[in-house]
Design a protein around this motif. Structure first.
Motif, PDB file in Angstrom:
ATOM      1  N   UNK A 114      38.545  -0.416  72.606  1.00  0.00           N
ATOM      2  CA  UNK A 114      39.374   0.234  73.626  1.00  0.00           C
ATOM      3  C   UNK A 114      40.853   0.062  73.290  1.00  0.00           C
ATOM      4  N   UNK A 115      41.229  -1.151  72.887  1.00  0.00           N
ATOM      5  CA  UNK A 115      42.628  -1.403  72.527  1.00  0.00           C
ATOM      6  C   UNK A 115      43.034  -0.539  71.334  1.00  0.00           C
ATOM      7  N   UNK A 116      42.156  -0.405  70.360  1.00  0.00           N
ATOM      8  CA  UNK A 116      42.451   0.425  69.190  1.00  0.00           C
ATOM      9  C   UNK A 116      42.639   1.888  69.599  1.00  0.00           C
ATOM     10  N   UNK A 117      41.810   2.351  70.529  1.00  0.00           N
ATOM     11  CA  UNK A 117      41.927   3.721  71.018  1.00  0.00           C
ATOM     12  C   UNK A 117      43.265   3.927  71.721  1.00  0.00           C
ATOM     13  N   UNK A 118      43.672   2.958  72.541  1.00  0.00           N
ATOM     14  CA  UNK A 118      44.960   3.057  73.231  1.00  0.00           C
ATOM     15  C   UNK A 118      46.101   2.997  72.222  1.00  0.00           C
ATOM     16  N   UNK A 119      45.953   2.157  71.191  1.00  0.00           N
ATOM     17  CA  UNK A 119      46.978   2.046  70.146  1.00  0.00           C
ATOM     18  C   UNK A 119      47.193   3.385  69.458  1.00  0.00           C
ATOM     19  N   UNK A 120      46.102   4.058  69.100  1.00  0.00           N
ATOM     20  CA  UNK A 120      46.226   5.379  68.457  1.00  0.00           C
ATOM     21  C   UNK A 120      46.886   6.379  69.401  1.00  0.00           C
ATOM     22  N   UNK A 121      46.532   6.326  70.680  1.00  0.00           N
ATOM     23  CA  UNK A 121      47.164   7.205  71.660  1.00  0.00           C
ATOM     24  C   UNK A 121      48.650   6.926  71.789  1.00  0.00           C
ATOM     25  N   UNK A 122      49.016   5.645  71.733  1.00  0.00           N
ATOM     26  CA  UNK A 122      50.424   5.268  71.828  1.00  0.00           C
ATOM     27  C   UNK A 122      51.217   5.781  70.631  1.00  0.00           C
ATOM     28  N   UNK A 123      50.644   5.646  69.434  1.00  0.00           N
ATOM     29  CA  UNK A 123      51.314   6.163  68.230  1.00  0.00           C
ATOM     30  C   UNK A 123      51.465   7.677  68.309  1.00  0.00           C
ATOM     31  N   UNK A 124      50.448   8.351  68.808  1.00  0.00           N
ATOM     32  CA  UNK A 124      50.525   9.800  68.974  1.00  0.00           C
ATOM     33  C   UNK A 124      51.633  10.175  69.954  1.00  0.00           C
ATOM     34  N   UNK A 125      51.702   9.433  71.068  1.00  0.00           N
ATOM     35  CA  UNK A 125      52.778   9.674  72.039  1.00  0.00           C
ATOM     36  C   UNK A 125      54.139   9.589  71.377  1.00  0.00           C
ATOM     37  N   UNK A 126      54.333   8.521  70.619  1.00  0.00           N
ATOM     38  CA  UNK A 126      55.658   8.250  70.052  1.00  0.00           C
ATOM     39  C   UNK A 126      55.996   9.178  68.890  1.00  0.00           C
ATOM     40  N   UNK A 127      55.054   9.341  67.949  1.00  0.00           N
ATOM     41  CA  UNK A 127      55.365  10.050  66.709  1.00  0.00           C
ATOM     42  C   UNK A 127      55.266  11.568  66.834  1.00  0.00           C
ATOM     43  N   UNK A 128      54.303  12.072  67.586  1.00  0.00           N
ATOM     44  CA  UNK A 128      54.094  13.512  67.654  1.00  0.00           C
ATOM     45  C   UNK A 128      54.873  14.187  68.775  1.00  0.00           C
ATOM     46  N   UNK A 129      55.144  13.456  69.841  1.00  0.00           N
ATOM     47  CA  UNK A 129      55.806  14.072  70.996  1.00  0.00           C
ATOM     48  C   UNK A 129      57.230  13.556  71.217  1.00  0.00           C
ATOM     49  N   UNK A 130      57.362  12.240  71.347  1.00  0.00           N
ATOM     50  CA  UNK A 130      58.653  11.672  71.745  1.00  0.00           C
ATOM     51  C   UNK A 130      59.670  11.654  70.614  1.00  0.00           C
ATOM     52  N   UNK A 131      59.231  11.399  69.389  1.00  0.00           N
ATOM     53  CA  UNK A 131      60.179  11.360  68.268  1.00  0.00           C
ATOM     54  C   UNK A 131      60.842  12.729  68.047  1.00  0.00           C
ATOM     55  N   UNK A 132      60.074  13.815  67.930  1.00  0.00           N
ATOM     56  CA  UNK A 132      60.739  15.124  67.775  1.00  0.00           C
ATOM     57  C   UNK A 132      61.639  15.479  68.958  1.00  0.00           C
ATOM     58  N   UNK A 133      61.159  15.177  70.171  1.00  0.00           N
ATOM     59  CA  UNK A 133      61.979  15.477  71.351  1.00  0.00           C
ATOM     60  C   UNK A 133      63.274  14.676  71.324  1.00  0.00           C
ATOM     61  N   UNK A 134      63.197  13.411  70.931  1.00  0.00           N
ATOM     62  CA  UNK A 134      64.387  12.574  70.852  1.00  0.00           C
ATOM     63  C   UNK A 134      65.382  13.089  69.824  1.00  0.00           C
ATOM     64  N   UNK A 135      64.900  13.524  68.670  1.00  0.00           N
ATOM     65  CA  UNK A 135      65.786  14.048  67.631  1.00  0.00           C
ATOM     66  C   UNK A 135      66.476  15.341  68.087  1.00  0.00           C
ATOM     67  N   UNK A 136      65.733  16.193  68.779  1.00  0.00           N
ATOM     68  CA  UNK A 136      66.325  17.430  69.284  1.00  0.00           C
ATOM     69  C   UNK A 136      67.446  17.119  70.270  1.00  0.00           C
ATOM     70  N   UNK A 137      67.185  16.182  71.184  1.00  0.00           N
ATOM     71  CA  UNK A 137      68.205  15.827  72.173  1.00  0.00           C
ATOM     72  C   UNK A 137      69.422  15.201  71.496  1.00  0.00           C
ATOM     73  N   UNK A 184      45.470   4.482  80.444  1.00  0.00           N
ATOM     74  CA  UNK A 184      46.376   3.599  79.699  1.00  0.00           C
ATOM     75  C   UNK A 184      47.332   4.406  78.830  1.00  0.00           C
ATOM     76  N   UNK A 185      46.827   5.464  78.202  1.00  0.00           N
ATOM     77  CA  UNK A 185      47.669   6.280  77.315  1.00  0.00           C
ATOM     78  C   UNK A 185      48.721   7.046  78.123  1.00  0.00           C
ATOM     79  N   UNK A 186      48.355   7.500  79.327  1.00  0.00           N
ATOM     80  CA  UNK A 186      49.333   8.172  80.187  1.00  0.00           C
ATOM     81  C   UNK A 186      50.437   7.211  80.613  1.00  0.00           C
ATOM     82  N   UNK A 187      50.044   5.981  80.992  1.00  0.00           N
ATOM     83  CA  UNK A 187      51.043   4.979  81.361  1.00  0.00           C
ATOM     84  C   UNK A 187      51.919   4.644  80.164  1.00  0.00           C
ATOM     85  N   UNK A 188      51.287   4.521  78.991  1.00  0.00           N
ATOM     86  CA  UNK A 188      52.025   4.216  77.767  1.00  0.00           C
ATOM     87  C   UNK A 188      53.069   5.293  77.477  1.00  0.00           C
ATOM     88  N   UNK A 189      52.760   6.549  77.794  1.00  0.00           N
ATOM     89  CA  UNK A 189      53.710   7.630  77.512  1.00  0.00           C
ATOM     90  C   UNK A 189      55.037   7.392  78.225  1.00  0.00           C
TER      91      UNK A 189
END
Length: 322
Positions: A62-85, A147-152
């Motif tokens: 379960x922790x590994x699944x949340x970890x992958x979700x967290x990396x996806x949140x950061x690298x695929x969504x938040x990082x590009x959005x942050x660079x654009x801003x 957990x992944x939604x909270x992590x976002x």
């Protein structure tokens, strides 16, 4: 031969530049990540609850699944959005940071209020939360998604804080630094969560299977210490949220031209620091400033609790809780 030597020399020079760039990225990532201490500690303190009630053999998956979700949140969504801003709307960083700071203050104040029994129940039971799910696999799916939604939310705050701490450079350096922050923090948070979650099992195994009396005693000590450790982690995480959240909002106010409160806190910290022997000045100033930032964060959070619980939280659950 001279041409080959020149080529090798060029390759060596490029390698040195690349190595220096890697060092710069890692150094900037470490500094930027440290600015997000409050959100990181809270993330580590909150995450273990998502594996509570599951069998020991399902905790790490379960922790590994949340970890992958967290990396996806950061690298695929938040990082590009942050660079654009950062590159097209840099004026938005300070207000976004202040929104994130208000969120940290709200979360911290809510925990304090709940601990004191005077409110702060926005994260307690609500309709649909206690629906019985017979299928363990479905329950695991729901827990991981929650957990992944909270992590976002926490990841958005972490990445925004990190972005604000990165020195101005080209977009590729910023991207590499943010990616390094994302990976380093995710590994640190969920690696710590895994250690915390499995500490009881390790202690129990040592207490029952240890060959030496010292090993068995150490195992029993770990088992006994974990509840207190979790409480201490929660207290530290709450204090860090209030301190970091308060300081972010105060700094944002200064950037927007409302610097009275920030200057007042700074003057008090300096006055207290200089009333002590010289060797204690720096530490005393930091402690006083952090304490006053935290008090401001607590007061702001208490004001935000009714807004969060009566308006924002119900709206969030209406959209995302199925």
């Amino acid at each position: 031969m001279s041409g080959l030597l020149a080529l090798l020399d060029d390759v060596a020079s490029i390698a040195k530049v690349a190595a220096a760039s890697v060092d710069d990225v890692i150094g900037q990532a470490a500094k930027a990540g440290s600015k997000a201490a409050g959100a990181v500690i809270d993330d580590a303190a909150v995450s273990p609850k998502y594996v509570a009630g599951f069998s020991a053999d399902r905790e790490l998956p379960i922790i590994w699944r949340i970890t992958k979700g967290s990396l996806k949140n950061k690298l695929l969504f938040l990082l590009p959005a942050g660079l654009v801003l950062a590159n097209f709307a840099p004026w938005s960083i300070a207000p976004l940071l202040m929104v994130g700071g208000c969120y940290l203050c709200f979360e911290g104040a809510e925990k304090v209020a709940h601990a004191l029994g005077v409110g702060g129940h926005g994260h307690e039971d609500f309709p649909k939360k206690e629906e019985v799910v017979e299928d363990p696999a479905h329950l695991e799916e729901e827990k991981a998604k929650g957990a992944i939604k909270t992590d976002f939310i926490l990841s958005a705050e972490i990445m925004t804080i990190a972005l604000s701490a990165i020195p101005e450079s080209n977009i590729w350096m910023e991207a590499a630094t943010l990616a390094a922050v994302a990976i380093m923090i995710t590994v640190a948070v969920y690696g710590s969560v895994a250690l915390i979650v499995k500490a009881d099992d390790v202690g129990l195994y040592m207490s029952e299977k240890g060959r030496l009396g010292l090993t068995r005693a150490l195992g029993r000590g770990i088992v006994k210490a974990m509840p207190g450790f979790m409480k201490a982690l929660t207290v530290i995480g709450t204090a860090a949220m209030l301190w970091v959240g308060g300081s972010i909002v105060i700094h944002g106010m200064e950037e927007l031209g409302f610097g009275t409160l920030g200057h007042w806190i700074h003057d008090i910290a300096v006055a207290v620091g200089h009333s002590l022997p010289e060797s204690y000045v720096g530490a005393a100033e930091w402690i006083v400033k952090a304490a006053l930032d935290g008090v401001f964060g607590l007061l702001l959070g208490l004001v935000l609790i009714p807004i969060g619980e009566k308006i924002i939280t119900p709206a969030w659950r209406a959209v995302f809780v199925r």
